[in-house]
Enzyme design. Sequence first.
Site, PDB file in Angstrom:
ATOM      1  N   GLY A  74     -16.356   3.023   3.806  1.00  0.00           N
ATOM      2  CA  GLY A  74     -15.061   3.667   3.630  1.00  0.00           C
ATOM      3  C   GLY A  74     -14.317   3.270   2.370  1.00  0.00           C
ATOM      4  O   GLY A  74     -13.122   3.523   2.250  1.00  0.00           O
ATOM      5  N   GLN A  75     -15.014   2.663   1.412  1.00  0.00           N
ATOM      6  CA  GLN A  75     -14.343   2.261   0.176  1.00  0.00           C
ATOM      7  C   GLN A  75     -14.000   3.506  -0.629  1.00  0.00           C
ATOM      8  O   GLN A  75     -14.853   4.362  -0.877  1.00  0.00           O
ATOM      9  CB  GLN A  75     -15.220   1.320  -0.639  1.00  0.00           C
ATOM     10  N   SER A  76     -12.733   3.612  -1.041  1.00  0.00           N
ATOM     11  CA  SER A  76     -12.314   4.785  -1.811  1.00  0.00           C
ATOM     12  C   SER A  76     -11.926   4.426  -3.237  1.00  0.00           C
ATOM     13  O   SER A  76     -11.941   5.283  -4.104  1.00  0.00           O
ATOM     14  CB  SER A  76     -11.150   5.495  -1.112  1.00  0.00           C
ATOM     15  N   ASN A  90     -13.198  -2.896   2.677  1.00  0.00           N
ATOM     16  CA  ASN A  90     -14.150  -1.794   2.761  1.00  0.00           C
ATOM     17  C   ASN A  90     -15.159  -1.966   1.631  1.00  0.00           C
ATOM     18  O   ASN A  90     -14.784  -2.309   0.509  1.00  0.00           O
ATOM     19  CB  ASN A  90     -13.427  -0.456   2.625  1.00  0.00           C
ATOM     20  N   HIS A 128     -10.687  -4.970  -3.156  1.00  0.00           N
ATOM     21  CA  HIS A 128      -9.331  -5.170  -2.657  1.00  0.00           C
ATOM     22  C   HIS A 128      -9.364  -5.530  -1.178  1.00  0.00           C
ATOM     23  O   HIS A 128     -10.242  -5.119  -0.443  1.00  0.00           O
ATOM     24  CB  HIS A 128      -8.452  -3.945  -2.905  1.00  0.00           C
ATOM     25  N   ASP A 137       0.853  -1.183   0.000  1.00  0.00           N
ATOM     26  CA  ASP A 137       0.000   0.000   0.000  1.00  0.00           C
ATOM     27  C   ASP A 137       0.892   1.237   0.000  1.00  0.00           C
ATOM     28  O   ASP A 137       1.908   1.275   0.692  1.00  0.00           O
ATOM     29  CB  ASP A 137      -0.907  -0.005   1.233  1.00  0.00           C
ATOM     30  N   ILE A 138       0.517   2.238  -0.787  1.00  0.00           N
ATOM     31  CA  ILE A 138       1.339   3.451  -0.863  1.00  0.00           C
ATOM     32  C   ILE A 138       1.091   4.396   0.319  1.00  0.00           C
ATOM     33  O   ILE A 138       1.842   5.338   0.522  1.00  0.00           O
ATOM     34  CB  ILE A 138       1.147   4.209  -2.199  1.00  0.00           C
ATOM     35  N   HIS A 198      -7.183  -5.373   2.263  1.00  0.00           N
ATOM     36  CA  HIS A 198      -6.054  -4.804   2.994  1.00  0.00           C
ATOM     37  C   HIS A 198      -5.557  -5.860   3.965  1.00  0.00           C
ATOM     38  O   HIS A 198      -6.347  -6.476   4.683  1.00  0.00           O
ATOM     39  CB  HIS A 198      -6.490  -3.591   3.826  1.00  0.00           C
TER      40      HIS A 198
END
Length: 165
Positions: A144-146, A138, A151, A82-83, A153
């Site tokens: 909270g899915q952006s 999410n 995906h 993750d960035i 985490h």
Amino acid sequence: MIARRCVAFTLQSKQLLNSNYCKRINQIFRASTCRLDARTIHQTISSPNSSASNPTIFGKILEGQIPATLLYEDDDCIAFRDIEPVAPTHFLVIPRKYITQLSLTTEDDSKLLGHLLHVAKEVAKKEGLDSGFRIVINNGVDGGQSVYHLHIHVIGGRPLPWPPT
């Protein structure tokens, strides 16, 4: 109706739907009476009239247009760091198949979903998360899915309190 037009316009404009952009859209819709409808996003992206097969940042990573630190790769999925990590170890596992979110999966996706979790466990083991890790998916605006590409985490490398803060 406004959400549908906004999403359709965004996709037709081929703007990169990165996390900051999606967060801003979600803030606008939370402040108004309409909501960002994930089914509309899914239908708009999946429609034959749409030129965007996977307009998300993860689609760009899968196509090699955006670099990522790959930890795992097979025919069904990839795992990468993750960035914006929230812990010493934070990576994502994403399917190659474009699925916008967990709530829109079908029975046909069951094998893939199991595979994603298995890969998450195997990569966590390789990353040395023997004392534990957290899996987070999410789903939707309130979840909270952006990024609207399913995906997982995987977070670890430090004690993780419950409930999450």
